[in-house]
Design a protein around this motif. Structure first.
Motif, PDB file in Angstrom:
ATOM      1  N   UNK A   1     -10.878  -8.438   0.254  1.00 33.86           N
ATOM      2  CA  UNK A   1     -11.245  -7.103  -0.241  1.00 33.86           C
ATOM      3  C   UNK A   1     -10.791  -5.982   0.687  1.00 33.86           C
ATOM      4  N   UNK A   2     -10.330  -6.313   1.909  1.00 24.41           N
ATOM      5  CA  UNK A   2      -9.854  -5.280   2.840  1.00 24.41           C
ATOM      6  C   UNK A   2      -8.329  -5.279   2.964  1.00 24.41           C
ATOM      7  N   UNK A   3      -7.639  -6.024   2.095  1.00 22.21           N
ATOM      8  CA  UNK A   3      -6.182  -6.163   2.217  1.00 22.21           C
ATOM      9  C   UNK A   3      -5.460  -4.882   1.814  1.00 22.21           C
ATOM     10  N   UNK A   4      -4.358  -4.592   2.507  1.00 22.74           N
ATOM     11  CA  UNK A   4      -3.546  -3.424   2.167  1.00 22.74           C
ATOM     12  C   UNK A   4      -2.433  -3.837   1.210  1.00 22.74           C
ATOM     13  N   UNK A   5      -1.790  -2.849   0.608  1.00 25.29           N
ATOM     14  CA  UNK A   5      -0.769  -3.120  -0.416  1.00 25.29           C
ATOM     15  C   UNK A   5       0.416  -3.875   0.168  1.00 25.29           C
ATOM     16  N   UNK A   6       0.815  -3.565   1.407  1.00 24.24           N
ATOM     17  CA  UNK A   6       1.974  -4.224   2.018  1.00 24.24           C
ATOM     18  C   UNK A   6       1.744  -5.728   2.162  1.00 24.24           C
ATOM     19  N   UNK A   7       0.547  -6.112   2.611  1.00 24.80           N
ATOM     20  CA  UNK A   7       0.282  -7.539   2.797  1.00 24.80           C
ATOM     21  C   UNK A   7       0.160  -8.256   1.459  1.00 24.80           C
ATOM     22  N   UNK A   8      -0.381  -7.583   0.443  1.00 24.47           N
ATOM     23  CA  UNK A   8      -0.544  -8.246  -0.856  1.00 24.47           C
ATOM     24  C   UNK A   8       0.793  -8.486  -1.546  1.00 24.47           C
ATOM     25  N   UNK A   9       1.708  -7.520  -1.460  1.00 23.60           N
ATOM     26  CA  UNK A   9       3.022  -7.741  -2.083  1.00 23.60           C
ATOM     27  C   UNK A   9       3.795  -8.817  -1.316  1.00 23.60           C
TER      28      UNK A   9
ATOM     29  N   UNK B   1      -5.049  -1.371  -5.783  1.00 23.08           N
ATOM     30  CA  UNK B   1      -3.658  -1.660  -5.422  1.00 23.08           C
ATOM     31  C   UNK B   1      -3.267  -3.064  -5.870  1.00 23.08           C
ATOM     32  N   UNK B   2      -4.196  -4.025  -5.807  1.00 20.12           N
ATOM     33  CA  UNK B   2      -3.890  -5.395  -6.229  1.00 20.12           C
ATOM     34  C   UNK B   2      -3.549  -5.437  -7.712  1.00 20.12           C
ATOM     35  N   UNK B   3      -4.289  -4.705  -8.529  1.00 19.02           N
ATOM     36  CA  UNK B   3      -4.006  -4.682  -9.964  1.00 19.02           C
ATOM     37  C   UNK B   3      -2.707  -3.939 -10.252  1.00 19.02           C
ATOM     38  N   UNK B   4      -2.432  -2.871  -9.489  1.00 19.51           N
ATOM     39  CA  UNK B   4      -1.149  -2.177  -9.640  1.00 19.51           C
ATOM     40  C   UNK B   4       0.024  -3.105  -9.339  1.00 19.51           C
ATOM     41  N   UNK B   5      -0.168  -3.990  -8.359  1.00 19.25           N
ATOM     42  CA  UNK B   5       0.904  -4.903  -7.945  1.00 19.25           C
ATOM     43  C   UNK B   5       0.938  -6.182  -8.778  1.00 19.25           C
ATOM     44  N   UNK B   6      -0.006  -6.315  -9.705  1.00 19.32           N
ATOM     45  CA  UNK B   6       0.017  -7.478 -10.588  1.00 19.32           C
ATOM     46  C   UNK B   6      -0.604  -8.723 -10.019  1.00 19.32           C
ATOM     47  N   UNK B   7      -1.550  -8.598  -9.096  1.00 17.19           N
ATOM     48  CA  UNK B   7      -2.233  -9.775  -8.548  1.00 17.19           C
ATOM     49  C   UNK B   7      -3.356 -10.194  -9.501  1.00 17.19           C
ATOM     50  N   UNK B   8      -2.974 -10.770 -10.622  1.00 14.86           N
ATOM     51  CA  UNK B   8      -3.933 -11.236 -11.626  1.00 14.86           C
ATOM     52  C   UNK B   8      -3.782 -12.744 -11.737  1.00 14.86           C
ATOM     53  N   UNK B   9      -4.869 -13.521 -11.615  1.00 10.76           N
ATOM     54  CA  UNK B   9      -4.745 -14.983 -11.577  1.00 10.76           C
ATOM     55  C   UNK B   9      -4.447 -15.583 -12.940  1.00 10.76           C
ATOM     56  N   UNK B  10      -3.697 -16.687 -12.928  1.00 16.42           N
ATOM     57  CA  UNK B  10      -3.540 -17.481 -14.142  1.00 16.42           C
ATOM     58  C   UNK B  10      -4.838 -18.241 -14.402  1.00 16.42           C
ATOM     59  N   UNK B  11      -5.439 -18.684 -13.311  1.00 15.37           N
ATOM     60  CA  UNK B  11      -6.739 -19.349 -13.392  1.00 15.37           C
ATOM     61  C   UNK B  11      -7.465 -19.064 -12.092  1.00 15.37           C
TER      62      UNK B  11
ATOM     63  N   UNK C   1      10.917  -4.813   8.078  1.00 15.86           N
ATOM     64  CA  UNK C   1      10.155  -3.669   8.583  1.00 15.86           C
ATOM     65  C   UNK C   1       9.196  -3.212   7.497  1.00 15.86           C
ATOM     66  N   UNK C   2       8.258  -2.363   7.902  1.00 15.76           N
ATOM     67  CA  UNK C   2       7.295  -1.870   6.919  1.00 15.76           C
ATOM     68  C   UNK C   2       7.998  -0.973   5.894  1.00 15.76           C
ATOM     69  N   UNK C   3       9.087  -0.349   6.312  1.00 17.09           N
ATOM     70  CA  UNK C   3       9.882   0.425   5.362  1.00 17.09           C
ATOM     71  C   UNK C   3      10.509  -0.466   4.301  1.00 17.09           C
ATOM     72  N   UNK C   4      10.942  -1.655   4.718  1.00 18.33           N
ATOM     73  CA  UNK C   4      11.499  -2.603   3.765  1.00 18.33           C
ATOM     74  C   UNK C   4      10.458  -3.105   2.776  1.00 18.33           C
ATOM     75  N   UNK C   5       9.231  -3.331   3.270  1.00 22.02           N
ATOM     76  CA  UNK C   5       8.147  -3.765   2.380  1.00 22.02           C
ATOM     77  C   UNK C   5       7.862  -2.680   1.350  1.00 22.02           C
ATOM     78  N   UNK C   6       7.866  -1.433   1.802  1.00 18.57           N
ATOM     79  CA  UNK C   6       7.569  -0.339   0.874  1.00 18.57           C
ATOM     80  C   UNK C   6       8.704  -0.128  -0.124  1.00 18.57           C
ATOM     81  N   UNK C   7       9.905  -0.443   0.261  1.00 18.53           N
ATOM     82  CA  UNK C   7      10.998  -0.395  -0.716  1.00 18.53           C
ATOM     83  C   UNK C   7      10.763  -1.418  -1.823  1.00 18.53           C
ATOM     84  N   UNK C   8      10.236  -2.576  -1.444  1.00 15.61           N
ATOM     85  CA  UNK C   8       9.884  -3.596  -2.440  1.00 15.61           C
ATOM     86  C   UNK C   8       8.736  -3.102  -3.333  1.00 15.61           C
ATOM     87  N   UNK C   9       7.754  -2.428  -2.737  1.00 19.66           N
ATOM     88  CA  UNK C   9       6.639  -1.887  -3.522  1.00 19.66           C
ATOM     89  C   UNK C   9       7.147  -0.858  -4.521  1.00 19.66           C
ATOM     90  N   UNK C  10       8.174  -0.095  -4.135  1.00 23.35           N
ATOM     91  CA  UNK C  10       8.737   0.922  -5.033  1.00 23.35           C
ATOM     92  C   UNK C  10       9.229   0.297  -6.336  1.00 23.35           C
TER      93      UNK C  10
END
Length: 743
Positions: free
Chosen positions: A385-393, A561-571, A671-680
């Motif tokens: 519940x404390x995870x940031x968007x970079x680590x979740x993606x 942020x998790x729902x924005x990134x599509x972290x929805x379980x199949x089960x 780098x964190x910039x690279x992670x954010x490019x992926x988030x984009x």
């Protein structure tokens, strides 16, 4: 005849002789110069109304909003013309004019008391100085703030305030950030005339958070007004009169509000200070870092004050759209949990069941060997519940490359529709709740789930007498409300129009419905969401082009942020999992997990998830890293590192990036910039920091129908003071839980 009479006669005779003298030296020649421009009255008026004065900037960047141009009036502050809206006080007009008026009792967000008299100014045609905080500004009023009369009045008031104030500055925790110190230097006298014995007052016990030294109190009543108006508790009041006047609780009791720590900030002297911070540091020794809070889904703006590697305290930061200038006690006092029970080294569980520290190379190699031995469908990832968007993606990309898409965030359920942002955001916005004239709370207790949202609802109810209906278990609200029922069947009756509250919703211009995140975990949540989807057709004002009154109140900082990134379980079941990656997930039920499953725990505290782990990766907390979070209304904010990391801990996304390389599925960013490019590519709205991207309404989680059950709504947050790994590790939160939680 006395010497005085002789002297006066001599002076009179000498002056008369000068005037009547024919000596050319004493002849007065008066030259008359004609100015043609001034013969025109328009030019004269223009020159008189626009004095050639240097421009002033408003105090603290104050801005004036004119809702109605016809209500603008002009006043003059020390000769400067200032345009302000009707209803402003003299003190506010002076702030707009760039003049900072001293004050103790006045506060922008509290009612006007007018009892300290420090803000005295001179107003033309007034027989005596007036209290600027309580005097409304009138058209054409001429205000003088720097005259000898105003200075003398303030000096006198300050002398009275200091009369009984102890000389505690060297041992007072308020020293260095004390209004009384600053204003006595700026407006007080250089000596006092009081020679009697100073009075003393017995200290009060307000609980484990607020320390009292009531002899320092100057009876400004800020704390009394805050408790009754903002916090909604009648714990504090004024007792006695004259020199025996003091602030107390009347009967011996603790201050039980979830916002009690804010009295520390608003107290202008050292009467109310932080008990955990007492005698720890001086404010000039601290380094302030502006960041955000992650203990709930509100994302309150805070400043972390640190000294060296240690967080010393947390104080609020102004943000009108989110938390104004208040924060909850959990946000303010959980900081000691940042250094307790921390994981500092990678560890592997041995054959004897005990953990032993190893190098990062060995720990990563063990995990890489195991993950290749399991089938892709047996791999599960859970973000905490404390995870940031970079680590979740990063975790999602890693598990996808391993062939698994079974990843979710704590608090988000299997059948949540992550495609419709409006279905999991607070569409009204937190500040927009002030426009609502009717609230319906469904399965949520905002006082413990999101204290700052609850404070905003209370503010609206006090200002506009908005009606509040509540469906859920009996709970403690600090504003007037109607408890409509405990089961979803009440919602069915409201949707059908047979419940009395239906008429209230139909009559409201801006109704707001707030659904608690605890509804997601119910078995009949699909039927509840179908009912909610039907409400806009029944109540026409619920959703209009200018208003969206359907809201979801999330519980955790990572959920949106998790729902924005599509972290929805199949089960969301762990029954068949053989490899489980827990990224800070401490509240996931692992009872159904097979005994032979391999568990990797990546986190910053030795909390619940550690007991089942086979390998531990130590990571950083929010105060040690740069991370992106999205709050419950969809506003994106970032944390900023305030202190160095502990031991051999690493940022979450860096650990996953290193593991992917060891596993042979290297992630394409370093780098964190690279992670954010992926988030984009996935959720570009998460890169628009300090902005909120509104969702286009398309229904609530696309409810699939069915019948609601008669099972009552449950309590989502059992203990307000212990909701995550940081707060559970905090000694201060443990004391609050023991003393303040109602049994």
């Amino acid at each position: 005849m006395g010497l005085g009479s002789l002297a006066s006669r001599a002076l009179r005779s000498s002056s008369s002789s000068r005037v009547l003298s024919t000596n050319p030296r004493y002849n007065l020649i008066r030259t008359i110069v004609s100015t043609p421009e001034l013969h025109k009255p328009e030019a004269a008026a223009e020159s008189a109304s626009e004095p050639d004065l240097p421009k002033r900037t408003p105090v603290a960047g104050a801005r004036v909003h004119f809702p109605n141009p016809d209500d603008v009036i002009e006043v003059f502050v020390d000769g400067y013309p200032v345009k302000i809206p009707k209803g402003m006080t003299v003190l506010q007009a002076c702030s707009v004019a760039g003049v900072d008026i001293p004050r103790f009792c006045y506060h922008d967000r509290l009612s006007i008391a007018g009892n300290c008299r420090m803000c005295l100014v001179e107003v033309e045609k007034s027989p005596k100085p007036v209290a600027s905080c309580a005097m409304p500004a009138l058209p054409g009023m001429k205000i003088k703030t720097d005259t000898p009369i105003a200075k003398k009045a303030r000096e006198g008031v300050m002398e009275f305030l200091l009369m009984n104030h102890p000389l505690d500055c060297p041992i007072c925790d308020q020293g260095g950030e004390c209004d009384l110190q600053d204003q006595s230097m700026a407006f007080g006298s250089d000596r006092g005339r009081f020679t009697e014995t100073k009075r003393s007052v017995v200290d009060k016990n307000l609980g484990p958070l607020v320390k009292t030294v009531m002899t320092r109190c100057i009876q400004c009543t800020r704390c009394v007004r805050f408790a009754s108006e903002i916090a909604g508790v009648q714990d504090l009041g004024m007792l006695g009169r004259g020199s025996g006047e003091e602030i107390g609780t009347y009967v011996e009791k603790l201050m039980t509000s979830e916002l009690s720590g804010n009295v520390i900030d608003i107290c202008p002297v050292g009467a109310l200070t932080s008990k955990p911070f007492a005698f720890k540091a001086r404010n000039w020794e601290l380094k302030g870092t502006e960041t955000i809070d992650v203990t709930d889904a509100v994302g309150s703006n805070i400043r972390i004050d640190s000294r060296g590697p240690e967080v010393m305290r947390i104080v609020p930061r102004l943000n009108e759209d989110i938390n104004e200038e208040w924060i909850s006690d959990k946000t303010r006092f959980c900081y000691d949990g940042l250094k307790r029970q921390r994981l500092s080294d990678p560890m592997i569980r041995g054959a004897d069941g005990h953990f032993k520290p190893v190098s990062w190379r060995d720990a990563l190699a063990v995990v890489a060997e195991v993950v290749h031995q399991v089938k892709p469908e047996e791999i599960v990832g859970v973000a905490g519940k404390l995870s940031d968007a970079e680590s979740m993606i990063s975790l999602k990309d890693f598990l996808n490359r391993m062939g698994s898409n079974n990843i979710w965030c704590e608090g988000n359920e299997k059948n949540q529709d992550a495609d419709l942002r409006s279905s999991y955001l607070m569409n009204t916005t937190i500040s927009g709740l002030e426009k609502a004239d009717c609230f319906l709370l469904i399965g949520t207790q905002p006082r413990v789930e999101a204290a700052m949202v609850n404070a905003r609802i209370r503010k609206t109810v006090r200002a506009t007498h908005a009606k509040v209906g509540y469906i859920g278990p009996p709970t403690d609200f600090n504003y007037a409300h109607d408890h409509l029922g405990t089961t979803p069947e009440t919602l069915t009756a409201i949707a059908a129009g047979t419940h009395p509250f239906s008429a209230t919703l139909a009559a409201a211009k801006n109704p707001a419905i707030i659904v608690g995140a605890g509804v997601f975990s119910r078995k009949d949540n699909s039927a509840i969401f179908s009912l909610l989807n039907s409400l806009p057709s029944k109540f026409k004002n619920l959703i209009t082009p200018e208003w969206n009154g359907l809201n979801t109140l999330l519980l955790n900082a990572a959920q949106a942020a998790a729902l924005d990134l599509g972290l929805v379980p199949q089960s969301d079941s762990l029954d068949s999992a053989k490899f489980v990656y827990l990224m800070g997930a401490d509240d996931t039920n692992l009872d159904t997990l097979p005994k032979d499953a391999f568990v990797v725990y990546q986190g910053h505290h030795g909390d619940k998830g550690v007991y089942r782990a086979n390998v531990i990766f130590p990571s950083t907390v929010f105060s040690e890293k740069e991370g992106t979070y999205e709050n419950t209304e969809g506003c994106v904010q970032q944390t900023v590192p305030a202190v160095p990391t502990v031991g051999d801990a690493r940022e979450d996304w860096k650990i996953i990036r290193a593991l992917s390389e060891v596993c042979g599925v290297r992630l394409p960013y370093d780098s964190i910039g690279g992670v954010r490019s992926r988030i984009r590519n996935v959720a570009p709205n998460l890169l628009r920091v300090d902005e909120r991207e509104a969702a286009v309404f398309s229904g609530l989680f696309g409810g699939g129908g069915g019948k609601v059950s008669a099972v009552p709504f449950g309590v989502t947050v059992e203990n307000f003071y212990m909701t995550d790994a940081i707060t559970r590790a905090s000694k201060i939160m443990a004391q609050c839980s023991a003393l303040l939680t109602k049994k």
